[in-house]
Design a protein around this motif. Structure first.
Motif, PDB file in Angstrom:
ATOM      1  N   TRP A   1       5.130   1.570   4.586  1.00 43.55           N
ATOM      2  CA  TRP A   1       3.840   2.272   4.433  1.00 43.55           C
ATOM      3  C   TRP A   1       4.059   3.700   4.926  1.00 43.55           C
ATOM      4  O   TRP A   1       4.448   3.910   6.069  1.00 43.55           O
TER       5      TRP A   1
ATOM      6  N   ASP B   1       2.401   2.778  -0.290  1.00 48.77           N
ATOM      7  CA  ASP B   1       2.906   1.537   0.297  1.00 48.77           C
ATOM      8  C   ASP B   1       3.744   0.818  -0.769  1.00 48.77           C
ATOM      9  O   ASP B   1       3.363   0.761  -1.934  1.00 48.77           O
TER      10      ASP B   1
ATOM     11  N   PHE C   1       0.755   0.103  -3.407  1.00 53.43           N
ATOM     12  CA  PHE C   1      -0.511   0.766  -3.705  1.00 53.43           C
ATOM     13  C   PHE C   1      -0.508   2.158  -3.106  1.00 53.43           C
ATOM     14  O   PHE C   1       0.371   2.515  -2.316  1.00 53.43           O
TER      15      PHE C   1
ATOM     16  N   GLY D   1      -3.624   5.387  -2.018  1.00 52.04           N
ATOM     17  CA  GLY D   1      -5.037   5.737  -1.951  1.00 52.04           C
ATOM     18  C   GLY D   1      -5.337   6.517  -0.697  1.00 52.04           C
ATOM     19  O   GLY D   1      -4.511   7.300  -0.224  1.00 52.04           O
TER      20      GLY D   1
ATOM     21  N   TRP E   1      -7.532   0.589   3.922  1.00 47.32           N
ATOM     22  CA  TRP E   1      -6.658   1.231   2.949  1.00 47.32           C
ATOM     23  C   TRP E   1      -7.334   1.106   1.592  1.00 47.32           C
ATOM     24  O   TRP E   1      -7.277   0.049   0.953  1.00 47.32           O
ATOM     25  N   ARG E   2      -8.017   2.152   1.158  1.00 43.89           N
ATOM     26  CA  ARG E   2      -8.764   2.121  -0.095  1.00 43.89           C
ATOM     27  C   ARG E   2      -7.831   2.497  -1.239  1.00 43.89           C
ATOM     28  O   ARG E   2      -7.382   3.631  -1.346  1.00 43.89           O
ATOM     29  N   ARG E   3      -7.579   1.538  -2.106  1.00 41.08           N
ATOM     30  CA  ARG E   3      -6.558   1.671  -3.131  1.00 41.08           C
ATOM     31  C   ARG E   3      -7.093   2.350  -4.388  1.00 41.08           C
ATOM     32  O   ARG E   3      -8.065   1.896  -4.978  1.00 41.08           O
TER      33      ARG E   3
ATOM     34  N   ASP F   1      -2.833   0.338  -7.754  1.00 36.73           N
ATOM     35  CA  ASP F   1      -2.351  -0.937  -7.226  1.00 36.73           C
ATOM     36  C   ASP F   1      -1.327  -1.508  -8.199  1.00 36.73           C
ATOM     37  O   ASP F   1      -1.587  -1.575  -9.401  1.00 36.73           O
TER      38      ASP F   1
ATOM     39  N   ASP G   1      -8.904  -4.144   1.762  1.00 34.11           N
ATOM     40  CA  ASP G   1      -7.674  -4.157   2.553  1.00 34.11           C
ATOM     41  C   ASP G   1      -8.016  -3.473   3.871  1.00 34.11           C
ATOM     42  O   ASP G   1      -7.950  -2.253   3.990  1.00 34.11           O
TER      43      ASP G   1
ATOM     44  N   ASN H   1       0.892   5.574 -11.737  1.00 28.05           N
ATOM     45  CA  ASN H   1       0.232   4.396 -12.294  1.00 28.05           C
ATOM     46  C   ASN H   1       0.779   4.072 -13.684  1.00 28.05           C
ATOM     47  O   ASN H   1       1.388   4.911 -14.345  1.00 28.05           O
TER      48      ASN H   1
END
Length: 278
Positions: free
Chosen positions: A31, A40, A73, A75, A86-88, A91, A100, A161
């Protein structure tokens, strides 16, 4: 009490344990935390050989199963009540409604994470010898694909992505198993790469697309500084420069106060110096 600034840098996980006695010490987990943005990567230990694989089209059924078991992921990392989340935004697996989130504390130099909504304990170890320079970028390419670039000291993570959208709450393993090889490759085409900056080269050491290992990411700003190019390779193995537009430049507060420059101008100057595009 742990603060977001205390988490800056690269963390590697040595343990995850669940209440039923199960443990995992073998999965590679890294991470990388920037000022607020993060990336991560999580890879199973039993990686098959990727010898002779130099592009997406070379991946076949012998690789698919292992690739689908990866996680990763990127974010934004935020304080949510007395827990951290941890706001993704990207992913590797199918998106879900589960947050998360965990409670963080230090014990003998180890960062302990305890799950907020799901019971687990993780042990994290700080492996960044240097914290400066540090920054993170949220960006979008010419086709609308989202990406992140995080750097702390000599460590970087790059996240791109996939072009296809995975179903909410689905299983990537099941989707790949029931898809054609071309569709499976498209679903697996999400890059999360970890590497080091040395002698001006941004060399990838691990990647969710293992054929990217050993590649120089070669980030370079262009135009007025609102754009960035990164070395990439097409599905068929042809090299090209992927062009990104910078949507958000995340720079630590202590690096923003450059005499004689405004906030945005100072942050841009720092970014250019870090990517070698000054």
């Amino acid at each position: 009490m742990v603060e977001i600034k205390d988490t800056l840098g690269l963390w590697e996980r040595s343990l995850i344990a669940w209440p039923d006695g199960r443990e995992d010490r073998a999965t590679f987990v890294a991470w990388l935390q920037g000022p607020t943005l993060f990336a991560d990567l999580r890879q199973p230990a039993d990686r098959p050989s990727f010898d002779g694989v130099s592009c997406l089209n070379h991946l076949d059924a012998q690789h698919f199963e292992w690739l689908t078991r990866q996680e990763g992921f990127a974010g934004i990392f935020v304080l949510s009540g007395d827990a951290f989340e941890w706001r993704r935004a990207i992913d590797f697996q199918c998106p879900s409604d589960a947050a998360d989130a965990g409670y963080l504390s230090f014990a003998d130099g180890v960062l302990i994470e305890r799950g907020r909504d799901t019971p687990y304990i993780e042990h994290w170890h700080h492996t960044s010898p240097n914290l400066n320079p540090h920054f993170a970028i949220r960006m979008r390419d010419e086709t609308g694909i989202d990406g992140f670039l995080v750097r702390v000291g000599e460590i970087f993570m790059y996240v791109r992505n996939r072009a296809v959208v995975l179903p909410h709450g689905g299983s990537l393993t099941d989707l790949v198993k029931t898809s054609s090889p071309d569709a499976a490759r498209a679903m697996l085409d999400c890059e999360i790469s970890l590497g080091r900056v040395r002698d001006g080269k941004w060399m990838i050491g691990r990647s969710s697309l293992p054929f990217r290992i050993g590649t120089d990411l070669a980030p370079e700003g262009y135009g007025d500084g609102s754009g960035l190019t990164i070395h990439d390779v097409s599905s068929a193995g042809e090299p090209f420069a992927r062009r990104w537009t910078i949507a958000d430049l995340d720079v630590g507060a202590q690096q923003q106060n450059i005499p004689g420059q405004g906030h945005d101008e100072g942050a841009l100057s720092i970014f250019r110096s870090m990517t070698g595009s000054a």
